[in-house]
Design a protein around this motif. Structure first.
Motif, PDB file in Angstrom:
ATOM      1  N   ILE A   5      35.088  65.988  47.607  1.00  0.00           N
ATOM      2  CA  ILE A   5      35.167  65.821  49.064  1.00  0.00           C
ATOM      3  C   ILE A   5      36.074  64.658  49.451  1.00  0.00           C
ATOM      4  CG2 ILE A   5      32.894  66.859  49.450  1.00  0.00           C
ATOM      5  CD1 ILE A   5      31.880  63.930  49.954  1.00  0.00           C
ATOM      6  N   SER A   6      37.018  64.330  48.605  1.00  0.00           N
ATOM      7  CA  SER A   6      37.905  63.200  48.894  1.00  0.00           C
ATOM      8  C   SER A   6      38.608  63.353  50.238  1.00  0.00           C
ATOM      9  CB  SER A   6      38.944  63.055  47.777  1.00  0.00           C
ATOM     10  OG  SER A   6      38.315  62.758  46.543  1.00  0.00           O
ATOM     11  N   LEU A   7      38.941  64.589  50.618  1.00  0.00           N
ATOM     12  CA  LEU A   7      39.616  64.809  51.896  1.00  0.00           C
ATOM     13  C   LEU A   7      38.688  64.600  53.087  1.00  0.00           C
ATOM     14  CD1 LEU A   7      41.832  67.948  51.078  1.00  0.00           C
ATOM     15  CD2 LEU A   7      42.511  65.538  51.146  1.00  0.00           C
ATOM     16  N   TRP A   8      37.387  64.602  52.849  1.00  0.00           N
ATOM     17  CA  TRP A   8      36.444  64.390  53.940  1.00  0.00           C
ATOM     18  C   TRP A   8      36.541  62.978  54.511  1.00  0.00           C
ATOM     19  CZ3 TRP A   8      30.992  66.974  53.515  1.00  0.00           C
ATOM     20  CH2 TRP A   8      31.135  68.327  53.169  1.00  0.00           C
ATOM     21  N   LEU A   9      37.135  62.067  53.767  1.00  0.00           N
ATOM     22  CA  LEU A   9      37.234  60.689  54.247  1.00  0.00           C
ATOM     23  C   LEU A   9      38.035  60.594  55.533  1.00  0.00           C
ATOM     24  CD1 LEU A   9      36.254  60.230  51.287  1.00  0.00           C
ATOM     25  CD2 LEU A   9      37.586  58.125  51.304  1.00  0.00           C
ATOM     26  N   ASP A  10      38.823  61.606  55.826  1.00  0.00           N
ATOM     27  CA  ASP A  10      39.605  61.621  57.055  1.00  0.00           C
ATOM     28  C   ASP A  10      38.830  62.198  58.239  1.00  0.00           C
ATOM     29  OD1 ASP A  10      41.843  60.558  55.717  1.00  0.00           O
ATOM     30  OD2 ASP A  10      42.421  62.559  55.016  1.00  0.00           O
ATOM     31  N   ASP A  11      37.626  62.708  58.004  1.00  0.00           N
ATOM     32  CA  ASP A  11      36.795  63.217  59.097  1.00  0.00           C
ATOM     33  C   ASP A  11      36.264  62.063  59.939  1.00  0.00           C
ATOM     34  OD1 ASP A  11      37.186  65.680  57.952  1.00  0.00           O
ATOM     35  OD2 ASP A  11      35.131  65.893  57.189  1.00  0.00           O
ATOM     36  N   ARG A  12      36.149  62.258  61.232  1.00  0.00           N
ATOM     37  CA  ARG A  12      35.652  61.205  62.126  1.00  0.00           C
ATOM     38  C   ARG A  12      34.196  60.842  61.822  1.00  0.00           C
ATOM     39  NH1 ARG A  12      34.882  62.792  66.986  1.00  0.00           N
ATOM     40  NH2 ARG A  12      35.096  60.765  68.019  1.00  0.00           N
ATOM     41  N   LEU A  13      33.451  61.780  61.248  1.00  0.00           N
ATOM     42  CA  LEU A  13      32.029  61.546  61.001  1.00  0.00           C
ATOM     43  C   LEU A  13      31.741  61.010  59.598  1.00  0.00           C
ATOM     44  CD1 LEU A  13      30.626  64.788  62.673  1.00  0.00           C
ATOM     45  CD2 LEU A  13      30.349  62.450  63.526  1.00  0.00           C
ATOM     46  N   PHE A  14      32.747  60.991  58.735  1.00  0.00           N
ATOM     47  CA  PHE A  14      32.464  60.596  57.351  1.00  0.00           C
ATOM     48  C   PHE A  14      31.966  59.162  57.258  1.00  0.00           C
ATOM     49  CE2 PHE A  14      33.537  58.464  53.417  1.00  0.00           C
ATOM     50  CZ  PHE A  14      32.881  59.263  52.504  1.00  0.00           C
ATOM     51  N   TRP A  15      32.720  58.233  57.826  1.00  0.00           N
ATOM     52  CA  TRP A  15      32.378  56.823  57.615  1.00  0.00           C
ATOM     53  C   TRP A  15      31.034  56.436  58.220  1.00  0.00           C
ATOM     54  CZ3 TRP A  15      34.153  54.538  53.710  1.00  0.00           C
ATOM     55  CH2 TRP A  15      35.413  54.877  53.204  1.00  0.00           C
ATOM     56  N   PRO A  16      30.707  56.842  59.451  1.00  0.00           N
ATOM     57  CA  PRO A  16      29.368  56.501  59.910  1.00  0.00           C
ATOM     58  C   PRO A  16      28.279  57.120  59.038  1.00  0.00           C
ATOM     59  CG  PRO A  16      30.486  57.942  61.483  1.00  0.00           C
ATOM     60  CD  PRO A  16      31.512  57.456  60.514  1.00  0.00           C
ATOM     61  N   ALA A  17      28.498  58.362  58.553  1.00  0.00           N
ATOM     62  CA  ALA A  17      27.495  59.006  57.704  1.00  0.00           C
ATOM     63  C   ALA A  17      27.385  58.322  56.346  1.00  0.00           C
ATOM     64  CB  ALA A  17      27.839  60.487  57.527  1.00  0.00           C
ATOM     65  N   PHE A  18      28.522  57.955  55.753  1.00  0.00           N
ATOM     66  CA  PHE A  18      28.509  57.295  54.442  1.00  0.00           C
ATOM     67  C   PHE A  18      27.883  55.906  54.537  1.00  0.00           C
ATOM     68  CE2 PHE A  18      30.343  54.550  51.196  1.00  0.00           C
ATOM     69  CZ  PHE A  18      30.160  55.309  50.042  1.00  0.00           C
ATOM     70  N   LEU A  19      28.290  55.138  55.538  1.00  0.00           N
ATOM     71  CA  LEU A  19      27.759  53.781  55.667  1.00  0.00           C
ATOM     72  C   LEU A  19      26.286  53.787  56.024  1.00  0.00           C
ATOM     73  CD1 LEU A  19      30.727  52.038  57.528  1.00  0.00           C
ATOM     74  CD2 LEU A  19      30.260  52.146  55.060  1.00  0.00           C
ATOM     75  N   LEU A  20      25.836  54.834  56.698  1.00  0.00           N
ATOM     76  CA  LEU A  20      24.416  54.979  57.022  1.00  0.00           C
ATOM     77  C   LEU A  20      23.608  55.320  55.776  1.00  0.00           C
ATOM     78  CD1 LEU A  20      21.991  55.454  59.019  1.00  0.00           C
ATOM     79  CD2 LEU A  20      22.822  57.824  59.212  1.00  0.00           C
ATOM     80  N   SER A  21      24.001  56.371  55.075  1.00  0.00           N
ATOM     81  CA  SER A  21      23.171  56.875  53.983  1.00  0.00           C
ATOM     82  C   SER A  21      23.394  56.113  52.679  1.00  0.00           C
ATOM     83  CB  SER A  21      23.428  58.372  53.785  1.00  0.00           C
ATOM     84  OG  SER A  21      24.790  58.631  53.511  1.00  0.00           O
ATOM     85  N   VAL A  22      24.623  56.067  52.196  1.00  0.00           N
ATOM     86  CA  VAL A  22      24.901  55.383  50.938  1.00  0.00           C
ATOM     87  C   VAL A  22      24.965  53.869  51.135  1.00  0.00           C
ATOM     88  CG1 VAL A  22      26.410  55.305  48.926  1.00  0.00           C
ATOM     89  CG2 VAL A  22      26.221  57.421  50.239  1.00  0.00           C
ATOM     90  N   GLY A  23      25.619  53.443  52.200  1.00  0.00           N
ATOM     91  CA  GLY A  23      25.782  52.011  52.439  1.00  0.00           C
ATOM     92  C   GLY A  23      24.532  51.293  52.882  1.00  0.00           C
TER      93      GLY A  23
END
Length: 217
Positions: A5-23
């Protein structure tokens, strides 16, 4: 099924979702100019048991790092897996949730690894992707500054920058407390339990990690 899912990093929702769940930043869901409900839904997609998403980053010495969403039914977690150059095998750098192995990075190593050459991802993106594997009791007083800068670079709202940075820096305590690092046999090791980088770790593993992270020791 593994899914890159490396290309998902360009999605507007990726970073808030990643920082919420993994971060581990609860504030991340409302810290971007997106609907928090959409963030929650996106995070559920990342953790759906039908697939195991992963993101790959190049590291020093031709080695690679894979961030794997380990989506067992009712038992999700995240693995930071180091793949040596020219090999199909992987070794665990850190495991968040489940077996709780780690941390994978000290603070100086995080900064060096984030700055390694990457044709696809920026310093800010690399820093935020690597950050959940951090664990270090000896953080500098200005440790939030690079986190704030990276957060802003991926679209974070300025009014939430201090709170999100604080949550991201302290989230790892849920896994391994405040670990300390020291030098042992010319390598950086972590003192404490559940560490793949402890003094008893095989010397070749410690040397591999040092080369990949650019820490030298």
């Amino acid at each position: 099924m593994l899914a890159d899912i490396s290309l998902w990093l360009d999605d507007r929702l990726f970073w808030p979702a990643f920082l919420l769940s993994v971060g581990g930043s609860d504030t991340a869901a409302v810290a971007f100019d997106v609907d928090p409900a959409d963030v929650e839904e996106y995070a559920e997609q990342l953790h759906h048991p039908d697939s195991w998403p992963f993101i790959s980053l190049p590291l020093g010495g031709g080695h690679g790092l894979h961030i794997l969403f380990r989506n067992f039914e009712d038992d999700a977690g995240w693995d930071y897996l180091l793949q040596p150059a020219g090999s199909d095998t992987v070794t665990t750098l850190a495991a968040l949730e489940g077996c709780f192995q780690g941390p994978g990075l000290s603070w100086p190593e995080l900064l060096v690894a984030a700055g390694q050459p990457d044709p696809a991802r920026s310093w800010s993106e690399r820093l935020l992707l690597l950050l959940p594997a951090l664990g270090d009791a000896d953080l500098p007083h200005d440790a939030d500054e690079p986190i704030i800068s990276a957060f802003a670079a991926v679209g974070g709202l300025s009014q939430q920058r201090y709170k999100v940075a604080h949550e991201l820096l302290t989230a790892s305590r849920r896994f391994w407390g405040d670990p300390t690092w020291t030098e042992y046999a010319d390598r950086r090791v972590r003192l404490g339990r559940h560490s793949p980088r402890g003094p008893a770790a095989p010397p070749d593993r410690l040397a591999l990690i040092a080369e990949a992270l650019g820490s030298g020791s």
